[in-house]
Motif scaffolding. Sequence first.
Motif, mmCIF file in Angstrom:
data_model
loop_
_atom_site.group_PDB
_atom_site.id
_atom_site.type_symbol
_atom_site.label_atom_id
_atom_site.label_comp_id
_atom_site.label_asym_id
_atom_site.label_seq_id
_atom_site.Cartn_x
_atom_site.Cartn_y
_atom_site.Cartn_z
ATOM 1 N N VAL A 124 1.052 -1.159 -0.202
ATOM 2 C CA VAL A 124 -0.228 0.073 0.131
ATOM 3 C C VAL A 124 1.066 1.208 0.126
ATOM 4 O O VAL A 124 0.609 2.016 -0.351
ATOM 5 N N ALA A 125 2.028 1.379 0.555
ATOM 6 C CA ALA A 125 2.409 2.761 1.113
ATOM 7 C C ALA A 125 3.396 2.982 -0.411
ATOM 8 O O ALA A 125 3.564 4.056 -1.025
ATOM 9 N N LYS A 126 3.524 1.182 -0.582
ATOM 10 C CA LYS A 126 4.942 1.846 -2.746
ATOM 11 C C LYS A 126 3.760 2.584 -3.010
ATOM 12 O O LYS A 126 3.698 3.078 -4.084
ATOM 13 N N ALA A 127 2.706 1.480 -3.101
ATOM 14 C CA ALA A 127 1.767 2.018 -4.988
ATOM 15 C C ALA A 127 0.803 3.567 -4.462
ATOM 16 O O ALA A 127 0.479 4.222 -5.020
ATOM 17 N N ALA A 128 1.274 3.860 -2.674
ATOM 18 C CA ALA A 128 0.498 5.669 -2.585
ATOM 19 C C ALA A 128 1.473 6.377 -2.334
ATOM 20 O O ALA A 128 1.644 7.645 -2.256
ATOM 21 N N GLY A 129 3.007 5.787 -2.629
ATOM 22 C CA GLY A 129 4.100 6.931 -2.979
ATOM 23 C C GLY A 129 3.929 7.659 -1.334
ATOM 24 O O GLY A 129 4.429 8.713 -1.407
ATOM 25 N N VAL A 130 4.211 6.644 0.021
ATOM 26 C CA VAL A 130 4.498 6.648 1.104
ATOM 27 C C VAL A 130 5.119 6.207 1.543
ATOM 28 O O VAL A 130 5.312 4.644 1.444
ATOM 29 N N SER A 131 5.881 6.071 3.222
ATOM 30 C CA SER A 131 6.032 5.420 3.919
ATOM 31 C C SER A 131 4.716 4.061 4.694
ATOM 32 O O SER A 131 4.331 4.779 4.826
ATOM 33 N N PRO A 132 5.778 3.022 5.217
ATOM 34 C CA PRO A 132 4.641 1.974 5.798
ATOM 35 C C PRO A 132 4.025 3.130 7.161
ATOM 36 O O PRO A 132 3.151 2.973 7.358
ATOM 37 N N SER A 133 5.065 3.604 7.106
ATOM 38 C CA SER A 133 4.747 4.237 8.946
ATOM 39 C C SER A 133 3.056 5.170 8.791
ATOM 40 O O SER A 133 2.572 5.387 9.172
ATOM 41 N N THR A 134 3.806 6.078 7.779
ATOM 42 C CA THR A 134 2.838 6.566 7.112
ATOM 43 C C THR A 134 0.694 5.732 7.104
ATOM 44 O O THR A 134 0.270 6.260 7.233
ATOM 45 N N VAL A 135 0.760 5.525 6.024
ATOM 46 C CA VAL A 135 0.345 4.079 5.863
ATOM 47 C C VAL A 135 -1.043 2.958 7.615
ATOM 48 O O VAL A 135 -1.793 3.849 7.421
ATOM 49 N N SER A 136 0.580 3.366 7.971
ATOM 50 C CA SER A 136 0.072 2.532 9.826
ATOM 51 C C SER A 136 -0.963 4.126 10.349
ATOM 52 O O SER A 136 -1.844 3.564 11.034
ATOM 53 N N ARG A 137 -0.200 4.952 10.593
ATOM 54 C CA ARG A 137 -0.666 6.409 10.961
ATOM 55 C C ARG A 137 -2.586 6.871 9.906
ATOM 56 O O ARG A 137 -2.978 6.867 11.198
ATOM 57 N N ALA A 138 -2.134 6.635 8.806
ATOM 58 C CA ALA A 138 -3.738 6.632 8.686
ATOM 59 C C ALA A 138 -4.508 5.879 9.068
ATOM 60 O O ALA A 138 -5.903 6.405 9.069
ATOM 61 N N PHE A 139 -4.306 5.322 8.963
ATOM 62 C CA PHE A 139 -5.354 4.024 9.789
ATOM 63 C C PHE A 139 -5.307 3.901 11.240
ATOM 64 O O PHE A 139 -6.872 3.860 11.801
ATOM 65 N N SER A 140 -4.543 4.469 12.000
ATOM 66 C CA SER A 140 -5.106 4.140 13.238
ATOM 67 C C SER A 140 -5.039 5.454 13.822
ATOM 68 O O SER A 140 -5.968 5.970 15.058
ATOM 69 N N MET A 141 -5.079 7.097 13.109
ATOM 70 C CA MET A 141 -4.504 8.151 13.838
ATOM 71 C C MET A 141 -4.551 8.841 12.538
ATOM 72 O O MET A 141 -3.814 9.429 12.518
ATOM 73 N N PRO A 142 -6.135 8.822 11.088
ATOM 74 C CA PRO A 142 -6.527 10.058 10.560
ATOM 75 C C PRO A 142 -5.881 11.069 10.696
ATOM 76 O O PRO A 142 -5.979 11.932 9.737
ATOM 77 N N GLY A 143 -6.206 11.771 11.795
ATOM 78 C CA GLY A 143 -5.788 13.241 11.526
ATOM 79 C C GLY A 143 -5.164 13.343 11.853
ATOM 80 O O GLY A 143 -4.393 14.683 11.870
#
Length: 328
Positions: free
Chosen positions: A9-28
């Motif tokens: 997901v991170a690769k396809a979205a062009g972000v880091s895995p940690s950013t993906v994790s934060r988006a799901f756990s703390m989207p704000g």
Amino acid sequence: MSKVTIRDVAKAAGVSPSTVSRAFSMPGRVSPETTKRIFQVADELGYHGVPIESRPSVGYKGLVAIIVPDMTNQFFTDIIRSVQRECANHGVGLLVSESRESASMERVAFDRAVYYADGVVLASSRMPDSMIRKCAQVKPVVVTNRIIRGVPCVITDVAPGMRQAVRHLKELGFGRVTYLDGPAHSWSAGMCWNALTRACGEEGMKIKRQWPGVPTVEGGFQAAKEYLKNPTGAVIAYNDLMAVGFLSAMRQSGYECPRDFSVIGIDDDMAGRLAVPPLTTIHRSTRLVGAQAAQTLLQRFSSGGADTSVQSTPTRLVVRESTAPLAV
């Protein structure tokens, strides 16, 4: 087919895995644009690393959230009921959270609510303006009892009721009034104070401010001690709960209302109606506030528009037995 991972997901979205994790756990905590891109990519790839029922909703789920500062305050429970009634009429569920008068707890409640809800009503929000605007970029938001630029708001216009209250006290013979103010971080407290100072200026009355205060019965009870250092004979409280607490403390100190002093509350809730004596108060229609807030939010789902208007409901003075002519 191999299982889709957070790294995919991170690769396809062009972000880091940690950013993906934060988006799901703390989207704000992630920018709205990045969050939306991550959710879209995750759906396209079929990423289910987070249980589907716990993931922030992308499509319409038929659920609205409301966050209030204090669920023990009838003003807010009445707003909740009005929102609930309007949602039920449209087949929409309601999720309720309490921030306990804390901006940080309110933000946490919002971050959790966006997992499930299609939109959020922030009742008398304690968060800073900039934080509310950021929340409104993540999910549709309607704010009550507060004006935020760029966000739809529903407020009560306290000015008419406050003018009537000051005029009422002047007609009873009072020339001074003490105002028991609310929390320092409350937008509506500032609006009430501004309306009161204007009304007193128009009527030529002097005003003494006790500020800040806790908007509860206990807060009003504590305010009586300070009031007795320089009593004015007339009191207007930030809400009915403070007025009821003030009445109780004054009675314990040997003062009776309205024989020795007059007091006016704001809200017109059940506590004030059952007080001894029944409370003169400024009526605010929580039914209209809640209904308009819910209608505004629900209309955004059906129209897709982003209405940022400010809707206002009126106020008026309700005279009962806690005010009487000044004793001479």
